[in-house]
Scaffold this motif. Sequence first.
Motif, short mmCIF file in Angstrom:
data_model
loop_
_atom_site.label_atom_id
_atom_site.label_comp_id
_atom_site.label_asym_id
_atom_site.label_seq_id
_atom_site.Cartn_x
_atom_site.Cartn_y
_atom_site.Cartn_z
N ILE A 54 21.00 12.74 26.31
CA ILE A 54 22.24 13.23 26.91
C ILE A 54 22.60 14.61 26.34
O ILE A 54 23.05 15.50 27.08
CB ILE A 54 23.39 12.22 26.67
CG1 ILE A 54 23.11 10.95 27.45
CG2 ILE A 54 24.74 12.81 27.07
CD1 ILE A 54 24.10 9.85 27.19
N ASP A 55 22.43 14.78 25.04
CA ASP A 55 22.70 16.09 24.43
C ASP A 55 21.83 17.18 25.05
O ASP A 55 22.30 18.30 25.30
CB ASP A 55 22.46 16.03 22.92
CG ASP A 55 23.59 15.34 22.19
OD1 ASP A 55 24.72 15.38 22.69
OD2 ASP A 55 23.34 14.78 21.11
N ILE A 56 20.57 16.86 25.30
CA ILE A 56 19.67 17.84 25.92
C ILE A 56 20.13 18.18 27.33
O ILE A 56 20.17 19.36 27.74
CB ILE A 56 18.23 17.30 25.92
CG1 ILE A 56 17.72 17.15 24.48
CG2 ILE A 56 17.30 18.24 26.70
CD1 ILE A 56 16.36 16.49 24.37
N LEU A 57 20.50 17.14 28.10
CA LEU A 57 20.96 17.38 29.47
C LEU A 57 22.25 18.19 29.49
O LEU A 57 22.41 19.10 30.31
CB LEU A 57 21.18 16.03 30.17
CG LEU A 57 19.92 15.19 30.44
CD1 LEU A 57 20.30 13.86 31.06
CD2 LEU A 57 18.96 15.96 31.34
N SER A 83 25.23 23.26 30.16
CA SER A 83 26.02 24.32 29.55
C SER A 83 25.42 25.69 29.80
O SER A 83 26.15 26.67 30.03
CB SER A 83 26.15 24.06 28.04
OG SER A 83 26.83 25.10 27.40
N ARG A 84 24.10 25.78 29.78
CA ARG A 84 23.44 27.06 30.04
C ARG A 84 23.54 27.44 31.52
O ARG A 84 23.62 28.62 31.86
CB ARG A 84 21.98 26.97 29.63
CG ARG A 84 21.77 26.75 28.13
CD ARG A 84 22.14 27.94 27.30
NE ARG A 84 21.24 29.05 27.55
CZ ARG A 84 21.34 30.25 26.99
NH1 ARG A 84 22.36 30.48 26.14
NH2 ARG A 84 20.48 31.21 27.27
N SER A 85 23.55 26.41 32.36
CA SER A 85 23.60 26.68 33.81
C SER A 85 25.02 27.00 34.27
O SER A 85 25.22 27.88 35.11
CB SER A 85 23.06 25.47 34.58
OG SER A 85 21.75 25.16 34.16
N ILE A 86 26.00 26.25 33.75
CA ILE A 86 27.40 26.43 34.16
C ILE A 86 28.23 26.64 32.90
O ILE A 86 28.78 25.67 32.34
CB ILE A 86 27.91 25.21 34.96
CG1 ILE A 86 26.90 24.82 36.04
CG2 ILE A 86 29.27 25.51 35.58
CD1 ILE A 86 27.26 23.56 36.77
N PRO A 87 28.34 27.86 32.40
CA PRO A 87 29.06 28.11 31.14
C PRO A 87 30.55 27.79 31.21
O PRO A 87 31.19 27.61 30.17
CB PRO A 87 28.83 29.61 30.90
CG PRO A 87 27.67 29.98 31.77
CD PRO A 87 27.73 29.08 32.94
N GLN A 88 31.12 27.71 32.40
CA GLN A 88 32.55 27.46 32.52
C GLN A 88 32.95 26.04 32.13
O GLN A 88 34.11 25.77 31.82
CB GLN A 88 33.01 27.73 33.97
CG GLN A 88 32.92 29.18 34.41
CD GLN A 88 31.51 29.55 34.84
OE1 GLN A 88 30.63 28.69 34.89
NE2 GLN A 88 31.30 30.83 35.16
#
Length: 236
Positions: A174-177, A182-187
């Motif tokens: 889950i942390d990896i996902l 987070s990298r894809s959607i920084p908001q």
Amino acid sequence: MSFIAICPLFSQKGFPNLAKLVVGGSLVISAYPAITGYKEITNMLLLGEVAIKEVLFGLAMGYLSQLVFSGVMMAGQMIDFQVGFSMAQAYDTMTDVQSAQFSKLYYWLTVSAFFLLDLQNSMIYGVVNSFKIVPLGTENMGGASIDGVVQLFEKTVEMSVSLSAPMVVAVLVIDILLGVISRSIPQINILMMSLSVKTIVGIIIFLLALSSLLSFLGNNLSEGIENMLEFIKSVR
């Protein structure tokens, strides 16, 4: 009495001191008929040496009987750290340590399994019977016994890793996902989301594995008592 000071359940801080004295005194009275073939010791130095050996022998038995409980607490702490509950540790007055939610939950499940399997009687029987197997003043903590204790500690660590592995691995995925999100959607506030998601997943995995968990704990508790009895026989 040295066994009572370190063994599971009876050694807890929440267990009344008067009750510890009553249990210890009862064990002394119960073990007295088993003491045969002893010789009177008039040398105070020799008497002190024999007494120290008996105290160390009792502490060793208590340590071995406590190993499974320590391994369970270790597994709970690894899960708490991965899920995020380690940030909400609280002082546990029963175990006298700082512990989080899964550590407490796993510990009390182990206590429940211990009593459901009636292992407390087997543990007390082993202590009383130790006076027949190892007469007073004859125990010899040889290299084989010490190696056995080290191997049992290794097995305890292995048990704690096996117990915590499913939930730790799931939460790690889950942390990896969440990191990818987070990298894809920084908001998105990943920190707040991760706490709730990991908590829900941890509870679901715990409920799914509950039946297997109780069986796993029961097998290891029974094996722990057998290891204590084997240790007693090994120091003859």
